[in-house]
Design an enzyme around this catalytic site. Structure first.
Site, PDB file in Angstrom:
ATOM      1  N   HIS A   1      -1.975   3.279  12.610  1.00  0.00           N
ATOM      2  CA  HIS A   1      -0.920   4.311  12.687  1.00  0.00           C
ATOM      3  C   HIS A   1      -1.227   5.615  12.059  1.00  0.00           C
ATOM      4  O   HIS A   1      -0.687   6.575  12.331  1.00  0.00           O
ATOM      5  CB  HIS A   1       0.438   3.516  11.959  1.00  0.00           C
ATOM      6  CG  HIS A   1       1.053   2.576  12.578  1.00  0.00           C
ATOM      7  ND1 HIS A   1       2.095   1.807  12.409  1.00  0.00           N
ATOM      8  CD2 HIS A   1       0.444   1.580  13.504  1.00  0.00           C
ATOM      9  CE1 HIS A   1       2.519   0.647  12.971  1.00  0.00           C
ATOM     10  NE2 HIS A   1       1.540   0.644  13.750  1.00  0.00           N
TER      11      HIS A   1
ATOM     12  N   GLU B   1      -7.699   8.235  -7.003  1.00  0.00           N
ATOM     13  CA  GLU B   1      -8.587   8.655  -5.974  1.00  0.00           C
ATOM     14  C   GLU B   1      -8.150   8.996  -4.657  1.00  0.00           C
ATOM     15  O   GLU B   1      -8.745   9.723  -3.905  1.00  0.00           O
ATOM     16  CB  GLU B   1      -9.697   7.416  -6.051  1.00  0.00           C
ATOM     17  CG  GLU B   1     -10.438   7.107  -7.448  1.00  0.00           C
ATOM     18  CD  GLU B   1      -9.621   6.565  -8.510  1.00  0.00           C
ATOM     19  OE1 GLU B   1      -9.934   6.575  -9.488  1.00  0.00           O
ATOM     20  OE2 GLU B   1      -8.662   5.968  -8.045  1.00  0.00           O
TER      21      GLU B   1
END
Length: 159
Positions: A111, A84
């Site tokens: 990040h 997915e």
């Protein structure tokens, strides 16, 4: 689940597109209810049962909702979340992150500015999924030194 902590640096998430294959269906149903309890608008792109279905079109549809601005973030779910995540990442502008724990959920936002969350319905129990979702929705992107890497990722998508 408690209310999301307020974070002034992170814009509020108001609209989420969500989709799952048959293995992620039950987790999807649970997370739709969780999102609505947080007063987040949900666009459910399927599937609608535990009957076997291919995930790539569903995950691509979730990615397009986010990339085209109809959703602030997206969620894709399957058995492991791996396929997915890969399918969603094929949509230009999507940064889908597989987060089956709290640490990767936080870092994917701080990040990587992940805009699609992927989880495995055969890996993550409902309670942990709620906590992952809460962290992922409320964690702001740090920017700074991370932005040049996000820019490099975006450049890979250019023809």
């Amino acid at each position: 689940m408690t209310d999301l902590p307020s974070t002034s640096a992170a814009p509020p998430v108001r609209r989420v597109a969500i989709g799952a294959d048959h293995a992620g269906f039950l987790l999807k149903q649970h997370l739709v209810a969780t999102l609505r309890s947080l007063e987040i608008e949900v666009t459910d792109l399927g599937t609608d049962s535990e009957e076997s279905v291919d995930y790539p079109p569903i995950c691509a549809a979730v990615g397009r909702e986010v990339a085209e601005g109809r959703a602030d973030r997206g969620i894709v779910l399957g058995g492991s979340g791996q396929g997915e995540q890969i399918a969603a990442n094929k949509v230009r502008g999507i940064r889908a992150a597989l987060c089956n724990d709290l640490f990767t959920a936080r870092l994917s936002r701080e990040h990587n500015d992940a805009n699609v969350l992927s989880m495995g319905g055969r890996i993550v129990a409902f309670g942990l999924a709620d906590e992952i979702l809460k962290v992922w929705l409320s964690t702001p992107y740090e920017g700074g030194r991370h932005q040049r890497r996000i820019d490099q990722i975006a450049a890979i998508e250019e023809p």
